[in-house]
Design a protein around this motif. Structure first.
Motif, PDB file in Angstrom:
ATOM      1  N   TYR A   1       0.839  -1.211   0.000  1.00  0.00           N
ATOM      2  CA  TYR A   1       0.000   0.000   0.000  1.00  0.00           C
ATOM      3  C   TYR A   1       0.870   1.255   0.000  1.00  0.00           C
ATOM      4  CZ  TYR A   1      -3.635  -3.314   1.417  1.00  0.00           C
ATOM      5  OH  TYR A   1      -4.497  -4.366   1.480  1.00  0.00           O
ATOM      6  N   ASN A   2       1.949   1.213  -0.763  1.00  0.00           N
ATOM      7  CA  ASN A   2       2.906   2.309  -0.732  1.00  0.00           C
ATOM      8  C   ASN A   2       2.316   3.627  -1.208  1.00  0.00           C
ATOM      9  OD1 ASN A   2       5.446   3.828  -2.261  1.00  0.00           O
ATOM     10  ND2 ASN A   2       5.986   2.865  -0.306  1.00  0.00           N
ATOM     11  N   GLU A   3       1.385   3.570  -2.164  1.00  0.00           N
ATOM     12  CA  GLU A   3       0.787   4.810  -2.652  1.00  0.00           C
ATOM     13  C   GLU A   3      -0.012   5.525  -1.561  1.00  0.00           C
ATOM     14  OE1 GLU A   3      -1.510   4.181  -6.121  1.00  0.00           O
ATOM     15  OE2 GLU A   3       0.160   3.461  -7.345  1.00  0.00           O
ATOM     16  N   SER A   4      -0.564   4.767  -0.634  1.00  0.00           N
ATOM     17  CA  SER A   4      -1.344   5.367   0.450  1.00  0.00           C
ATOM     18  C   SER A   4      -0.489   5.673   1.674  1.00  0.00           C
ATOM     19  CB  SER A   4      -2.498   4.447   0.852  1.00  0.00           C
ATOM     20  OG  SER A   4      -3.365   4.218  -0.239  1.00  0.00           O
ATOM     21  N   LEU A   5       0.374   4.719   2.059  1.00  0.00           N
ATOM     22  CA  LEU A   5       1.164   4.872   3.279  1.00  0.00           C
ATOM     23  C   LEU A   5       2.459   5.651   3.070  1.00  0.00           C
ATOM     24  CD1 LEU A   5       0.731   1.298   4.825  1.00  0.00           C
ATOM     25  CD2 LEU A   5      -0.607   3.363   5.259  1.00  0.00           C
ATOM     26  N   GLN A   6       3.028   5.589   1.874  1.00  0.00           N
ATOM     27  CA  GLN A   6       4.200   6.359   1.478  1.00  0.00           C
ATOM     28  C   GLN A   6       5.494   5.941   2.170  1.00  0.00           C
ATOM     29  OE1 GLN A   6       3.191  10.452   2.269  1.00  0.00           O
ATOM     30  NE2 GLN A   6       1.772  10.608   0.552  1.00  0.00           N
ATOM     31  N   LEU A   7       5.445   5.014   3.105  1.00  0.00           N
ATOM     32  CA  LEU A   7       6.633   4.642   3.873  1.00  0.00           C
ATOM     33  C   LEU A   7       7.337   3.455   3.222  1.00  0.00           C
ATOM     34  CD1 LEU A   7       8.204   5.313   6.493  1.00  0.00           C
ATOM     35  CD2 LEU A   7       6.882   3.501   7.609  1.00  0.00           C
ATOM     36  N   PRO A   8       8.619   3.561   2.837  1.00  0.00           N
ATOM     37  CA  PRO A   8       9.339   2.441   2.219  1.00  0.00           C
ATOM     38  C   PRO A   8       9.774   1.419   3.261  1.00  0.00           C
ATOM     39  CG  PRO A   8      10.791   4.323   2.412  1.00  0.00           C
ATOM     40  CD  PRO A   8       9.442   4.779   2.906  1.00  0.00           C
ATOM     41  N   TRP A   9      10.309   0.310   2.790  1.00  0.00           N
ATOM     42  CA  TRP A   9      10.693  -0.775   3.689  1.00  0.00           C
ATOM     43  C   TRP A   9      11.812  -0.366   4.647  1.00  0.00           C
ATOM     44  CZ3 TRP A   9      15.716  -2.400   3.622  1.00  0.00           C
ATOM     45  CH2 TRP A   9      16.473  -2.042   2.497  1.00  0.00           C
ATOM     46  N   TRP A  10      12.750   0.448   4.167  1.00  0.00           N
ATOM     47  CA  TRP A  10      13.852   0.832   5.039  1.00  0.00           C
ATOM     48  C   TRP A  10      13.385   1.757   6.164  1.00  0.00           C
ATOM     49  CZ3 TRP A  10      14.413   6.023   5.210  1.00  0.00           C
ATOM     50  CH2 TRP A  10      14.013   6.774   4.091  1.00  0.00           C
ATOM     51  N   GLY A  11      12.252   2.451   5.955  1.00  0.00           N
ATOM     52  CA  GLY A  11      11.702   3.277   7.017  1.00  0.00           C
ATOM     53  C   GLY A  11      11.221   2.443   8.191  1.00  0.00           C
ATOM     54  N   VAL A  12      10.675   1.270   7.901  1.00  0.00           N
ATOM     55  CA  VAL A  12      10.225   0.368   8.970  1.00  0.00           C
ATOM     56  C   VAL A  12      11.421  -0.107   9.805  1.00  0.00           C
ATOM     57  CG1 VAL A  12       9.085  -1.826   9.467  1.00  0.00           C
ATOM     58  CG2 VAL A  12       8.252  -0.379   7.602  1.00  0.00           C
ATOM     59  N   LEU A  13      12.500  -0.496   9.126  1.00  0.00           N
ATOM     60  CA  LEU A  13      13.686  -0.953   9.848  1.00  0.00           C
ATOM     61  C   LEU A  13      14.327   0.182  10.652  1.00  0.00           C
ATOM     62  CD1 LEU A  13      15.304  -3.229   7.099  1.00  0.00           C
ATOM     63  CD2 LEU A  13      13.773  -3.865   8.967  1.00  0.00           C
ATOM     64  N   LEU A  14      14.312   1.386  10.086  1.00  0.00           N
ATOM     65  CA  LEU A  14      14.856   2.533  10.812  1.00  0.00           C
ATOM     66  C   LEU A  14      14.036   2.833  12.061  1.00  0.00           C
ATOM     67  CD1 LEU A  14      16.868   4.870  10.994  1.00  0.00           C
ATOM     68  CD2 LEU A  14      15.340   6.202   9.524  1.00  0.00           C
ATOM     69  N   ALA A  15      12.718   2.734  11.962  1.00  0.00           N
ATOM     70  CA  ALA A  15      11.865   2.957  13.130  1.00  0.00           C
ATOM     71  C   ALA A  15      12.157   1.930  14.218  1.00  0.00           C
ATOM     72  CB  ALA A  15      10.388   2.892  12.713  1.00  0.00           C
TER      73      ALA A  15
ATOM     74  N   PRO B   1       3.792  13.495   4.147  1.00  0.00           N
ATOM     75  CA  PRO B   1       3.224  13.581   5.502  1.00  0.00           C
ATOM     76  C   PRO B   1       2.667  12.271   6.017  1.00  0.00           C
ATOM     77  CG  PRO B   1       1.798  14.673   3.900  1.00  0.00           C
ATOM     78  CD  PRO B   1       3.067  14.350   3.191  1.00  0.00           C
ATOM     79  N   VAL B   2       2.060  11.455   5.144  1.00  0.00           N
ATOM     80  CA  VAL B   2       1.497  10.184   5.611  1.00  0.00           C
ATOM     81  C   VAL B   2       2.609   9.239   6.053  1.00  0.00           C
ATOM     82  CG1 VAL B   2       0.088   8.194   4.980  1.00  0.00           C
ATOM     83  CG2 VAL B   2      -0.490  10.460   4.091  1.00  0.00           C
ATOM     84  N   ALA B   3       3.716   9.216   5.310  1.00  0.00           N
ATOM     85  CA  ALA B   3       4.850   8.382   5.710  1.00  0.00           C
ATOM     86  C   ALA B   3       5.406   8.827   7.048  1.00  0.00           C
ATOM     87  CB  ALA B   3       5.938   8.446   4.636  1.00  0.00           C
ATOM     88  N   ASN B   4       5.429  10.140   7.278  1.00  0.00           N
ATOM     89  CA  ASN B   4       5.922  10.660   8.545  1.00  0.00           C
ATOM     90  C   ASN B   4       5.057  10.201   9.700  1.00  0.00           C
ATOM     91  OD1 ASN B   4       6.354  12.893  10.703  1.00  0.00           O
ATOM     92  ND2 ASN B   4       7.998  13.230   9.223  1.00  0.00           N
ATOM     93  N   MET B   5       3.740  10.217   9.496  1.00  0.00           N
ATOM     94  CA  MET B   5       2.830   9.771  10.550  1.00  0.00           C
ATOM     95  C   MET B   5       2.942   8.265  10.781  1.00  0.00           C
ATOM     96  SD  MET B   5       1.439  12.516  11.663  1.00  0.00           S
ATOM     97  CE  MET B   5       3.078  13.213  11.349  1.00  0.00           C
ATOM     98  N   CYS B   6       3.055   7.490   9.707  1.00  0.00           N
ATOM     99  CA  CYS B   6       3.190   6.034   9.852  1.00  0.00           C
ATOM    100  C   CYS B   6       4.487   5.670  10.551  1.00  0.00           C
ATOM    101  CB  CYS B   6       3.135   5.358   8.484  1.00  0.00           C
ATOM    102  SG  CYS B   6       1.528   5.434   7.661  1.00  0.00           S
ATOM    103  N   PHE B   7       5.522   6.476  10.338  1.00  0.00           N
ATOM    104  CA  PHE B   7       6.823   6.179  10.927  1.00  0.00           C
ATOM    105  C   PHE B   7       6.782   6.283  12.447  1.00  0.00           C
ATOM    106  CE2 PHE B   7      11.182   7.282  12.167  1.00  0.00           C
ATOM    107  CZ  PHE B   7      11.893   6.294  11.518  1.00  0.00           C
TER     108      PHE B   7
END
Length: 345
Positions: free
Chosen positions: A81-95, A135-141
């Motif tokens: 759901y990258n178009e909606s969430l905007q957060l890439p896979w490396w963002g999850v690992l960084l979090a 902004p959505v990726a920032n919130m998901c992070f």
């Protein structure tokens, strides 16, 4: 940003650096000794550990399974759901890496003071720099939800949106949703605009970054005075992460929300250090829990007894349009703007 909002972020920066420095200075030696004992197989069993041995421990492999399942599931959701969430896979690992790094210092602060510094500001700062204009990726992070909380939040939101017309509208009496407004503002500041254009070389608030240094120096000053005057026990009890982090709810809370907290805090502190009564030493933790439980109980009682039936009590503290009693608080401060009832600049 307003001065109030920018100072809130600055104090958030200071809280994080103060947390790390405080733990290193005041708890560093204990952590080092406990770590050597744990890895050396000579772990000291204190009274608390001995009492907890009466209960059956949760197997460690349970946590490993949860970790192994959750992280790939989150990565899959973010990629699918990258178009909606905007957060890439490396963002999850960084979090996950940021959470792992701060677990120990924040855990110590939480265990010793019952206060838990938040990671939302530093996570917004980092992902905002590395992945701007999303902004959505920032919130998901920065947001972590569970299945239960998601269902409860969703059900509550549906119910309130059906029951209350124009929910969260600025002109809808007490139903303004201040926390959601702050959450939206944060998504714009950190995600859409980005920290580089606010706190970085392209922004106007670069001076706020000095709060990181100030937060790191503050526990050091307390530690130096504590070592210089060892007989003054109260100096060692000055806890800069708690003092700085106490402002974490401003906004959405305004200054008037802190008056009762200040009165109770300073009054209890004065009684504790002035009289050192045995009653207070024994029941201060119970009093703290009672205040929290009383607040939660009265919230439910007032809602179901008054708010649900559209019964309101009018007094200065419930004036939603002017909660702080300051008639000039809503007046514009820019030059050349004239509003009736407001001073001209």
């Amino acid at each position: 940003m307003s001065t109030f909002f920018s100072m809130t972020y600055g104090l958030g920066f200071a809280t994080l650096s103060a947390t790390v420095m405080h733990v290193l200075l005041f708890n560093g030696s204990d952590l080092w000794k406990q770590s050597k004992r744990a890895f050396g197989g000579n772990r000291k069993i204190d009274i608390h550990t001995r009492l907890m041995k009466k209960y059956k421990s949760v197997p460690t492999w349970w946590f490993y399974i949860i970790l192994v399942i959750n992280i790939p599931a989150i990565i899959f959701a973010c990629e699918y759901y990258n178009e909606s969430l905007q957060l890439p896979w490396w963002g999850v690992l960084l979090a996950c890496a940021i959470a792992f790094f701060f677990t120990l210092p924040i855990g110590i602060i939480s265990a010793t003071t019952n206060q838990q510094p938040g990671l939302n500001i530093i996570t917004e700062y980092i992902i905002g720099y590395m992945y701007p204009e999303r902004p959505v990726a920032n919130m998901c992070f920065k947001v972590v939800g569970t299945v239960v909380s998601v269902l409860v939040y969703l059900g509550t939101a549906w119910w309130m949106m059906d029951a209350i017309p124009n929910l969260c509208s600025q002109d809808n009496g007490p139903w303004k949703c201040p926390m959601d407004r702050v959450f939206f503002d944060a998504s714009v500041i950190w995600g859409l605009v980005g920290p580089r254009r606010i706190f970085g070389n392209l922004g106007e608030y670069g001076g706020v970054n000095w709060f990181f240094l100030g937060g790191a120096v503050a526990p050091l000053v307390v530690w130096v005075f504590h070592k210089a005057f060892p007989r003054k026990e109260w100096i060692g009890l000055i806890h800069m992460p708690v003092l700085l982090g106490a402002t974490s709810m401003m906004p959405p809370a305004s200054a008037v929300n802190y008056t009762s907290w200040i009165i109770v805090g300073f009054l209890s502190g004065y009684v504790l250090f002035r009289y050192r009564t045995e009653w207070w030493k024994r029941y201060n933790y119970v009093l703290s829990g009672g205040l929290d439980a009383g607040t939660a109980f009265m919230t439910l009682l007032i809602f179901f007894a008054l708010g649900y039936w559209d019964v309101g009590l009018t007094w200065w503290g419930s004036n939603s349009s002017n909660p702080e009693g300051c008639l000039l608080a809503s007046c514009p401060t820019a030059k050349g703007i004239i509003v009736d009832g407001c001073p001209a600049h």
